[in-house]
Scaffold this active site. Sequence first.
Site, PDB file in Angstrom:
ATOM      1  N   LYS A 112       0.834  -1.207   0.000  1.00 17.72           N
ATOM      2  CA  LYS A 112       0.000   0.000   0.000  1.00 17.72           C
ATOM      3  C   LYS A 112       0.872   1.263   0.000  1.00 17.72           C
ATOM      4  O   LYS A 112       0.563   2.251  -0.669  1.00 17.72           O
ATOM      5  CB  LYS A 112      -0.917   0.016   1.228  1.00 17.72           C
ATOM      6  CG  LYS A 112      -2.016  -1.037   1.211  1.00 17.72           C
ATOM      7  CD  LYS A 112      -3.139  -0.635   0.286  1.00 17.72           C
ATOM      8  CE  LYS A 112      -4.397  -1.469   0.474  1.00 17.72           C
ATOM      9  NZ  LYS A 112      -4.248  -2.885   0.309  1.00 17.72           N
ATOM     10  N   LYS A 195      -5.826 -11.289 -10.639  1.00 18.86           N
ATOM     11  CA  LYS A 195      -7.196 -11.663 -10.305  1.00 18.86           C
ATOM     12  C   LYS A 195      -8.158 -10.509 -10.535  1.00 18.86           C
ATOM     13  O   LYS A 195      -7.762  -9.341 -10.609  1.00 18.86           O
ATOM     14  CB  LYS A 195      -7.264 -12.148  -8.854  1.00 18.86           C
ATOM     15  CG  LYS A 195      -6.979 -11.085  -7.805  1.00 18.86           C
ATOM     16  CD  LYS A 195      -7.115 -11.682  -6.406  1.00 18.86           C
ATOM     17  CE  LYS A 195      -6.960 -10.593  -5.353  1.00 18.86           C
ATOM     18  NZ  LYS A 195      -7.139 -11.104  -3.988  1.00 18.86           N
ATOM     19  N   LYS A 198     -11.843  -4.854  -7.747  1.00 17.78           N
ATOM     20  CA  LYS A 198     -12.477  -3.548  -7.924  1.00 17.78           C
ATOM     21  C   LYS A 198     -11.442  -2.458  -8.194  1.00 17.78           C
ATOM     22  O   LYS A 198     -11.682  -1.523  -8.941  1.00 17.78           O
ATOM     23  CB  LYS A 198     -13.266  -3.179  -6.658  1.00 17.78           C
ATOM     24  CG  LYS A 198     -14.331  -4.170  -6.292  1.00 17.78           C
ATOM     25  CD  LYS A 198     -14.829  -3.909  -4.878  1.00 17.78           C
ATOM     26  CE  LYS A 198     -15.658  -5.074  -4.371  1.00 17.78           C
ATOM     27  NZ  LYS A 198     -15.885  -5.030  -2.945  1.00 17.78           N
TER      28      LYS A 198
END
Length: 332
Positions: A112, A195, A198
Site C-alpha cells: 500500500k 485476479k 475492484k
Amino acid sequence: MKETVVSGIRSTGKLHLGNYYGAVKNFVQMQNDYNCYFFIADLHSLTTHPTPADLHGNIKHVLVEYLASGIDPENSTIYIQSDVPEIAELYLYLNMNAYMGELERSTSFKDKVRSNPDNVNAGLLTYPVLMTADILIHKATKVPVGKDQEQHLEMARTFGNRFNRLYNTEYFPEPYAFSFTEKLVKVPGLDGKGKMGKSEGEANAVYLSDDPETIRKKVMRAVSDGGPTEENQPKPEPIQNLFDLMKVVSSADTHQHFDDLYNKMQIRYGDFKKQLAEDMIIATEPMRERIHDIAKDDSYLRQVAKHGALKARESAQKTIREVRSLIGFKSF
C-alpha cells in the site's frame, strides 16, 4: 457446538464474479454447518476516505448482494462492522500490544505504501489489528481467506496469543484459514493480469449486477492476442485467464470444445468471447433479478441490518465484558 466462522468483505463497491466464486458461494454452503458471522467491513474502507454518500451506498450494495447470493439472515449473522462498537474497543486493546516493527513488516502495508505513498495513514498500518479484532470478537477458529490474507491471519494468532500470555489466560483460540471446498477458486480479471478486483477498474471486473449488454461489452474488450502460432502451444497469461473464466461459468464440454480449437490453431476469439459472455449472463441472471428486487425493499434491508447487529453485539458484548475483566477494568 458448531465451530465459529467469521469473514467480511470491504464496502468498496459492488460484488463481482471473483467475490462470488472465490468467497460468497462458499459462505452460502457453509452457513448450514457452522456458526457463521458475515460482516460488511465499512470501518476498514475508511483507509481510502470514501465520501459519506459513497460509504452508505457501498454498504447497501454489499448487503443487497450478500442476500441475493443466498446468505440467509436467519441462518447466519449478517451485520455491518460499524454497528458493533465493541469491535473498535477490542481493536484499541489489541493495538496496545502490537508493535511498530511487526506492523511495518506486513507485506500488504508495504504494498500500500508503494502504490499510494500520499495516503500512508495509521489505519493502513494497524489494518491487521482491526482484522484480528473482527475475528477474535466472536472467538472464531475458522476464517475463509485467500492467499493474500494469510499473513494477516498469522498476525491475528500472534496478537491473540500475546494477549493470552500477558494476562495469563487461554481466552482467545487460534484462528486458521479455512476453505469449505477442496480447492480455492481464483477468478482472473479481464485485463490480462492477475485476479479480478475492484481496484483495477470497471473494465477488469464483471459485477453480479451488470446487465447483459454491459457484460457482453466488457468481455468482447477483454485482452487477447493474435492467436496460437503452433499446435498445443502453452497459452499466454491473458488467454489462460479467459479460459480460467470459462472454466468457472461454462460447462466442461464448452471449455473442452474451445480448448481443442485452440490446440488445433482453429480458435476464433470473437466466437470464444461471445460464448463466454453468454455463459456469464446465464450464471449471473438469478442473482441479478434478486439484486433488483431486494434493492427496492428498504424496510427489509433495515430489518436485516438491525437483526444482524443485535445478534453480533450479543456475542461481542460477552467478549468485551470478559476481556475488560481479564485486563483489570472493574467498576467501583
